[in-house]
Design an enzyme around this catalytic site. Structure first.
Site, PDB file in Angstrom:
ATOM      1  N   ARG A 119      30.602  26.663  50.915  1.00  0.00           N
ATOM      2  CA  ARG A 119      29.441  26.866  50.023  1.00  0.00           C
ATOM      3  C   ARG A 119      28.449  27.734  50.780  1.00  0.00           C
ATOM      4  NH1 ARG A 119      26.058  22.611  46.436  1.00  0.00           N
ATOM      5  NH2 ARG A 119      27.882  23.065  45.159  1.00  0.00           N
ATOM      6  N   HIS A 146      30.719  29.617  40.690  1.00  0.00           N
ATOM      7  CA  HIS A 146      30.929  28.201  41.015  1.00  0.00           C
ATOM      8  C   HIS A 146      32.185  27.715  40.267  1.00  0.00           C
ATOM      9  CE1 HIS A 146      30.242  24.328  42.494  1.00  0.00           C
ATOM     10  NE2 HIS A 146      29.153  23.966  41.851  1.00  0.00           N
ATOM     11  N   GLN A 149      33.215  23.886  39.703  1.00  0.00           N
ATOM     12  CA  GLN A 149      32.433  23.202  38.674  1.00  0.00           C
ATOM     13  C   GLN A 149      33.034  23.470  37.295  1.00  0.00           C
ATOM     14  OE1 GLN A 149      29.544  21.124  38.999  1.00  0.00           O
ATOM     15  NE2 GLN A 149      30.069  20.765  36.857  1.00  0.00           N
ATOM     16  N   ASP A 241      21.537  24.928  33.124  1.00  0.00           N
ATOM     17  CA  ASP A 241      21.458  24.772  34.583  1.00  0.00           C
ATOM     18  C   ASP A 241      20.010  25.046  34.987  1.00  0.00           C
ATOM     19  OD1 ASP A 241      22.076  24.560  37.289  1.00  0.00           O
ATOM     20  OD2 ASP A 241      22.969  26.557  37.443  1.00  0.00           O
ATOM     21  N   CYS A 282      25.729  21.038  35.232  1.00  0.00           N
ATOM     22  CA  CYS A 282      26.450  20.887  36.510  1.00  0.00           C
ATOM     23  C   CYS A 282      25.748  19.911  37.442  1.00  0.00           C
ATOM     24  CB  CYS A 282      26.592  22.249  37.181  1.00  0.00           C
ATOM     25  SG  CYS A 282      25.017  23.106  37.397  1.00  0.00           S
ATOM     26  N   ARG A 310      34.662  16.427  38.788  1.00  0.00           N
ATOM     27  CA  ARG A 310      34.734  17.335  39.927  1.00  0.00           C
ATOM     28  C   ARG A 310      35.867  16.899  40.856  1.00  0.00           C
ATOM     29  NH1 ARG A 310      30.524  20.467  41.722  1.00  0.00           N
ATOM     30  NH2 ARG A 310      32.109  21.153  43.208  1.00  0.00           N
TER      31      ARG A 310
HETATM   32  N1  NVA Z   1      22.808  27.296  39.936  1.00  0.00           N
HETATM   33  C1  NVA Z   1      22.703  26.146  40.800  1.00  0.00           C
HETATM   34  C2  NVA Z   1      23.953  25.327  40.707  1.00  0.00           C
HETATM   35  C3  NVA Z   1      23.949  24.077  41.555  1.00  0.00           C
HETATM   36  C4  NVA Z   1      25.230  23.303  41.457  1.00  0.00           C
HETATM   37  C5  NVA Z   1      22.478  26.630  42.230  1.00  0.00           C
HETATM   38  O1  NVA Z   1      23.126  27.602  42.640  1.00  0.00           O
HETATM   39  O2  NVA Z   1      21.637  26.063  42.916  1.00  0.00           O
HETATM   40  N1   CP Z   2      27.193  20.597  40.747  1.00  0.00           N
HETATM   41  C1   CP Z   2      27.234  20.686  42.070  1.00  0.00           C
HETATM   42  O1   CP Z   2      27.902  21.550  42.649  1.00  0.00           O
HETATM   43  O2   CP Z   2      26.499  19.740  42.722  1.00  0.00           O
HETATM   44  P1   CP Z   2      26.136  19.707  44.275  1.00  0.00           P
HETATM   45  O3   CP Z   2      25.187  20.842  44.519  1.00  0.00           O
HETATM   46  O4   CP Z   2      25.498  18.362  44.463  1.00  0.00           O
HETATM   47  O5   CP Z   2      27.390  19.857  45.066  1.00  0.00           O
END
Ligand code: NVA
Ligand code: CP
Length: 323
Positions: A119, A146, A149, A241, A282, A310
């Protein structure tokens, strides 16, 4: 304890061994649907208390340059349930945090591990890691995509609606990593998607073009509109989101200004969807910003089933790419 095997579970053979999972664009409709099918079977075995451990002796490294609750816990637990092991590698503690090249890191980790989940911020970093690693790399979220997800989202939709093809999803909000991956995932499996974002926050045009190509193949449609009512009208699924993603914290106030007037998913907006629509997010969510509490905590919301999926969807992926 009763144990089972891939053969007994009758998993769909997908031949994805060693393959990277960077975006759903690299996977066919049959592969995506096959992963969903396998996820359902693996989930059912777990529900019955039957152990399924095809990844004994396999190790997954999990590099995190951003926070996580769901991704970290679902990958770690999923690996353990499959008989393998997962290592949490915070970038604060790794040498990449001090400037060691990604290419060196990739080759070193390939000496120890069977797979890497990462990540991070720039999608190019994940591509670089995958280029130099000799083991599969899984994208656990970048600023652009992502995909894990969306695999879980499609599984949830299939469980709730009995199908994915031919449905309509409305995505209301920022044209971010989620919007991009949902667009690609929907287009791949033949689901119509309407994305409604304010001017200045629309999805990346190249990603839209790419997804339009997939939509053409599957016979689905992609609509990008500034009008959220148009997007939500007759939708089977409403998705939203956060307005400010990880790394955009300083833009929070400006983003609230841009989104607050028209882009909150609330009862007023949701009344335009089909009566039996489902609400997905998500997570993490900000009640009172992108979604009203009455919706996310209401009867159409399936966010916890979605979060749970997930793990099940990723287990199907891990079995395929790591075995
Ligand atoms: N768009 C959000 C998704 C988190 C799972 C982010 O990138 O922070
Ligand atoms: N939806 C998701 O990826 O959650 P986290 O940021 O908690 O991993």
């Amino acid at each position: 304890m009763i144990t089972t095997t891939e053969k007994e579970l009758n998993l769909v053979e997908l031949n994805l061994k060693g393959k990277d999972f960077l975006t759903l664009a690299d996977f066919s409709e049959a592969e995506i649907l096959g992963l969903l099918e396998n996820a359902k079977k693996i989930k059912e075995a777990l529900r019955k208390g039957i152990a399924f451990q095809p990844l004994q002796g396999k190790n997954l490294g999990m590099i995190f340059e951003k926070s996580s609750t769901r991704t970290r816990v679902s990958f770690e637990t999923g690996m353990l349930q499959l008989g393998g092991h997962a290592l949490f590698l915070s970038s604060n503690d790794l040498q990449i945090g001090r400037g060691e090249p990604i290419s060196d890191t990739a080759q070193v980790l390939s000496e120890y591990l069977d797979g890497i989940m990462i990540r991070t911020f720039e999608h190019e970093k994940v591509e670089e890691l995958a280029k130099y690693a000799s083991i599969p790399v899984i994208n656990g979220l970048t600023d652009m995509f992502h995909p894990c997800q969306v695999l879980a989202d499609l599984l949830t939709i299939q469980e709730c609606k009995g199908k994915v093809k031919g449905l309509k999803m409305a995505y209301i909000g920022d044209g971010n990593n989620m919007a991009h991956s949902l667009m690609i995932g929907a287009a791949k499996v033949g689901m119509d998607i309407s994305i409604s974002s304010p001017n200045g926050y629309k999805p990346n045009e190249e990603v839209v073009k790419r997804a339009e190509g997939f939509a053409k193949e599957s016979g689905s449609t992609i609509v990008i509109t500034e009008n959220p009512v148009e997007a939500v009208t007759d939708a089977d699924i409403i998705y939203t989101d956060v307005w400010a993603s990880m790394g955009q914290e300083e833009e929070s106030q400006a983003r609230i200004q841009a989104f607050a007037a028209n882009y909150q998913v609330n009862e007023e907006l949701a009344k335009h969807a089909k009566d039996d629509y489902i609400f997905l997010h998500c997570l993490p969510a900000h009640r009172g910003e992108e979604v009203a509490a009455e919706i996310i905590d209401g009867s159409h919301s399936v966010i916890f089933q979605e979060a749970g999926n997930r793990m099940h969807a990723q287990k199907a992926l891990l079995v395929e790419v790591l075995k």
